[in-house]
Design a protein around this motif. Sequence first.
Motif, PDB file in Angstrom:
ATOM      1  N   UNK A  68       0.825  -1.210   0.000  1.00 24.51           N
ATOM      2  CA  UNK A  68       0.000   0.000   0.000  1.00 24.51           C
ATOM      3  C   UNK A  68       0.860   1.260   0.000  1.00 24.51           C
ATOM      4  N   UNK A  69       1.886   1.275   0.827  1.00 24.00           N
ATOM      5  CA  UNK A  69       2.776   2.431   0.907  1.00 24.00           C
ATOM      6  C   UNK A  69       3.503   2.634  -0.421  1.00 24.00           C
ATOM      7  N   UNK A  70       4.018   1.560  -0.992  1.00 25.57           N
ATOM      8  CA  UNK A  70       4.731   1.664  -2.269  1.00 25.57           C
ATOM      9  C   UNK A  70       3.801   2.142  -3.388  1.00 25.57           C
ATOM     10  N   UNK A  71       2.571   1.641  -3.398  1.00 27.00           N
ATOM     11  CA  UNK A  71       1.617   2.059  -4.421  1.00 27.00           C
ATOM     12  C   UNK A  71       1.266   3.533  -4.253  1.00 27.00           C
ATOM     13  N   UNK A  72       1.090   3.979  -3.022  1.00 25.73           N
ATOM     14  CA  UNK A  72       0.789   5.388  -2.770  1.00 25.73           C
ATOM     15  C   UNK A  72       1.935   6.283  -3.249  1.00 25.73           C
ATOM     16  N   UNK A  73       3.165   5.847  -3.038  1.00 27.23           N
ATOM     17  CA  UNK A  73       4.320   6.600  -3.520  1.00 27.23           C
ATOM     18  C   UNK A  73       4.339   6.623  -5.054  1.00 27.23           C
ATOM     19  N   UNK A  74       4.098   5.462  -5.666  1.00 25.90           N
ATOM     20  CA  UNK A  74       4.078   5.381  -7.136  1.00 25.90           C
ATOM     21  C   UNK A  74       2.975   6.256  -7.729  1.00 25.90           C
ATOM     22  N   UNK A  82       9.205  11.314  -0.923  1.00 20.65           N
ATOM     23  CA  UNK A  82      10.227  10.307  -0.597  1.00 20.65           C
ATOM     24  C   UNK A  82      10.458  10.157   0.913  1.00 20.65           C
ATOM     25  N   UNK A  83      10.434  11.263   1.641  1.00 20.84           N
ATOM     26  CA  UNK A  83      10.644  11.201   3.096  1.00 20.84           C
ATOM     27  C   UNK A  83       9.499  10.447   3.771  1.00 20.84           C
ATOM     28  N   UNK A  84       8.251  10.705   3.332  1.00 24.61           N
ATOM     29  CA  UNK A  84       7.107  10.003   3.926  1.00 24.61           C
ATOM     30  C   UNK A  84       7.125   8.524   3.548  1.00 24.61           C
ATOM     31  N   UNK A  85       7.560   8.218   2.341  1.00 20.14           N
ATOM     32  CA  UNK A  85       7.711   6.823   1.930  1.00 20.14           C
ATOM     33  C   UNK A  85       8.664   6.103   2.879  1.00 20.14           C
ATOM     34  N   UNK A  86       9.821   6.705   3.120  1.00 22.74           N
ATOM     35  CA  UNK A  86      10.823   6.086   3.986  1.00 22.74           C
ATOM     36  C   UNK A  86      10.280   5.880   5.405  1.00 22.74           C
ATOM     37  N   UNK A  87       9.600   6.885   5.943  1.00 23.52           N
ATOM     38  CA  UNK A  87       9.050   6.788   7.291  1.00 23.52           C
ATOM     39  C   UNK A  87       7.995   5.689   7.386  1.00 23.52           C
ATOM     40  N   UNK A  88       7.073   5.657   6.424  1.00 17.16           N
ATOM     41  CA  UNK A  88       5.992   4.669   6.465  1.00 17.16           C
ATOM     42  C   UNK A  88       6.510   3.249   6.241  1.00 17.16           C
ATOM     43  N   UNK A  89       7.493   3.094   5.365  1.00 23.84           N
ATOM     44  CA  UNK A  89       8.077   1.759   5.160  1.00 23.84           C
ATOM     45  C   UNK A  89       8.743   1.262   6.442  1.00 23.84           C
TER      46      UNK A  89
END
Length: 167
Positions: A15-21, A27-34
């Motif tokens: 879900x997090x990766x799809x939201x980023x895509x 990028x910072x929120x992607x890293x935090x959520x992952x």
Amino acid sequence: MTTVSDLDRERAVELVQQAYADGRLSPAELELRLEQALTATSSHELEPAVAGLPDEWVRLESIGGRITRTGDWNVPRRLRIDSEYGKVKLDLSQAHIPYAQVEIELCLTYGGATIILPAGASADADGLRTEWGRVTCQASRRSAGGPHVRITGKMPYGRLAVRTARK
């Protein structure tokens, strides 16, 4: 507080990766959520990783009729099918599948289902619970470059057949 399974973490990461895509996360929120998703040990710890992210299931329902999808149709990333007595046929062989992994949740009481995969696709039905039903999966468990279809749900008395398209 319930513990988080590897499958729960995996779904959260997707879900997090799809939201980023899709451009919904920086990028910072992607890293935090992952990091949150991968280190979560309870559902309470996993919630912030997926908060506000859409996890949409496309639902198809029938009581006694047939649910059929064939030809050129768009396969959603998550598909849930509820049917009391009807039959289900999902032919993915000519469908548009934009995802590396597709989840199909079957909730069939007495009906049967057939899922036809495109060439190169793989599938597993390990998450499907049956009581008096039967599951036949003739598809490879490892992808040869095509999408992977994960089948879950419950079919107390139903039957499922998964196979690749015939030439």
